[in-house]
Design a protein around this motif. Structure first.
Motif, mmCIF file in Angstrom:
data_model
loop_
_atom_site.group_PDB
_atom_site.id
_atom_site.type_symbol
_atom_site.label_atom_id
_atom_site.label_comp_id
_atom_site.label_asym_id
_atom_site.label_seq_id
_atom_site.Cartn_x
_atom_site.Cartn_y
_atom_site.Cartn_z
ATOM 1 N N THR A 11 64.007 22.122 71.024
ATOM 2 C CA THR A 11 63.849 23.703 70.787
ATOM 3 C C THR A 11 65.083 24.530 70.566
ATOM 4 O OG1 THR A 11 63.950 23.993 73.243
ATOM 5 C CG2 THR A 11 61.759 23.781 72.064
ATOM 6 N N ALA A 12 66.309 24.134 71.034
ATOM 7 C CA ALA A 12 67.357 24.873 71.193
ATOM 8 C C ALA A 12 68.038 24.316 69.749
ATOM 9 C CB ALA A 12 68.463 24.252 72.263
ATOM 10 N N ALA A 13 67.974 23.033 69.235
ATOM 11 C CA ALA A 13 68.325 22.801 67.914
ATOM 12 C C ALA A 13 67.348 23.417 66.772
ATOM 13 C CB ALA A 13 68.211 21.220 67.807
ATOM 14 N N ALA A 14 66.146 23.555 67.027
ATOM 15 C CA ALA A 14 65.441 24.462 66.011
ATOM 16 C C ALA A 14 66.037 25.703 65.997
ATOM 17 C CB ALA A 14 63.916 24.097 66.333
ATOM 18 N N GLU A 15 66.144 26.369 67.066
ATOM 19 C CA GLU A 15 66.643 27.782 67.218
ATOM 20 C C GLU A 15 67.864 28.064 66.642
ATOM 21 O OE1 GLU A 15 67.232 31.467 70.415
ATOM 22 O OE2 GLU A 15 66.301 29.567 71.157
ATOM 23 N N ALA A 16 68.827 27.107 66.728
ATOM 24 C CA ALA A 16 70.299 27.183 66.455
ATOM 25 C C ALA A 16 70.048 26.971 64.800
ATOM 26 C CB ALA A 16 71.111 26.223 66.889
ATOM 27 N N ALA A 17 69.223 26.229 64.405
ATOM 28 C CA ALA A 17 69.138 25.926 62.778
ATOM 29 C C ALA A 17 68.645 27.322 62.151
ATOM 30 C CB ALA A 17 68.147 24.769 62.416
ATOM 31 N N GLY A 18 67.560 27.903 62.884
ATOM 32 C CA GLY A 18 67.170 29.091 62.421
ATOM 33 C C GLY A 18 68.059 30.094 62.246
ATOM 34 N N ALA A 29 75.559 27.296 53.307
ATOM 35 C CA ALA A 29 76.112 26.690 54.610
ATOM 36 C C ALA A 29 75.606 25.417 54.930
ATOM 37 C CB ALA A 29 75.640 27.796 55.964
ATOM 38 N N GLY A 30 76.214 24.635 55.691
ATOM 39 C CA GLY A 30 75.639 23.268 56.023
ATOM 40 C C GLY A 30 76.062 23.321 57.694
ATOM 41 N N ILE A 31 75.082 22.311 58.262
ATOM 42 C CA ILE A 31 75.253 22.104 59.681
ATOM 43 C C ILE A 31 75.187 20.653 59.695
ATOM 44 C CG2 ILE A 31 74.227 22.411 62.003
ATOM 45 C CD1 ILE A 31 72.181 24.251 60.701
ATOM 46 N N THR A 32 76.264 20.247 60.728
ATOM 47 C CA THR A 32 76.427 18.806 61.236
ATOM 48 C C THR A 32 76.265 19.006 62.742
ATOM 49 O OG1 THR A 32 77.884 18.161 59.596
ATOM 50 C CG2 THR A 32 77.626 16.725 61.423
ATOM 51 N N MET A 33 75.175 18.277 63.297
ATOM 52 C CA MET A 33 75.060 18.344 64.804
ATOM 53 C C MET A 33 75.595 16.778 65.237
ATOM 54 S SD MET A 33 71.275 19.921 64.722
ATOM 55 C CE MET A 33 70.962 21.207 64.095
ATOM 56 N N ASN A 34 76.531 16.972 66.239
ATOM 57 C CA ASN A 34 77.061 15.737 66.975
ATOM 58 C C ASN A 34 76.516 15.558 68.363
ATOM 59 O OD1 ASN A 34 78.650 14.969 64.706
ATOM 60 N ND2 ASN A 34 79.555 16.784 65.010
ATOM 61 N N VAL A 35 76.048 14.759 68.930
ATOM 62 C CA VAL A 35 75.506 14.667 70.273
ATOM 63 C C VAL A 35 77.078 14.281 71.184
ATOM 64 C CG1 VAL A 35 74.365 13.201 71.971
ATOM 65 C CG2 VAL A 35 73.162 13.923 69.825
ATOM 66 N N LEU A 36 77.048 15.266 72.035
ATOM 67 C CA LEU A 36 78.209 14.913 73.014
ATOM 68 C C LEU A 36 77.979 14.278 74.224
ATOM 69 C CD1 LEU A 36 80.466 18.500 72.829
ATOM 70 C CD2 LEU A 36 80.777 16.250 71.374
#
Length: 121
Positions: A11-18, A29-36
């Motif tokens: 839900t947080a990833a979807a909200e962040a993308a929005g 714009a582009g988004i790269t998501m990296n699991v820390l």
């Protein structure tokens, strides 16, 4: 670039993308998501603009302002700041670390909020 940390939840990833989509509607714009780790996803948001086009640069800066505002409202702060968007005021621990590692205030002078140590004599 905008570099926020977001909880590792769908839900947080979807909200962040929005939020990114809304803030950058008039830019590329582009988004790269990296699991820390099991709790955190590092987002790398790039905002493109045509070099030499002042209006494109202004749109990109406005988009960056909107990103900072929208993500901060959710408590998702960037892990790196830029000169136009300093991190929140120093905590006591942050000040102690800064004073121990940079007692003369020579690193990134004036970049961060909070009191700066006096210059070396």
């Amino acid at each position: 670039m905008f570099l926020p940390l977001v909880p590792f939840r769908g839900t947080a990833a979807a909200e962040a993308a929005g939020l990114v989509r809304d803030a950058t509607a008039d830019c590329t714009a582009g988004i790269t998501m990296n699991v820390l780790d099991a709790d955190t996803v590092d987002h790398v948001v790039t905002i493109g603009f045509t070099p030499g086009d002042p209006e494109a640069a202004r749109r990109a800066h406005r988009a960056l302002d909107r990103l900072h505002t929208a993500f901060a409202a959710r408590g998702w702060l960037p892990y790196r700041s830029d000169v136009d968007h300093p991190l929140p005021p120093h905590t006591a621990l942050h000040r102690r670390l800064r004073d121990a590692l940079d007692p003369h205030g020579v690193f990134a002078r004036g970049r961060f909020e909070g009191p700066q140590p006096p210059p070396a004599p």
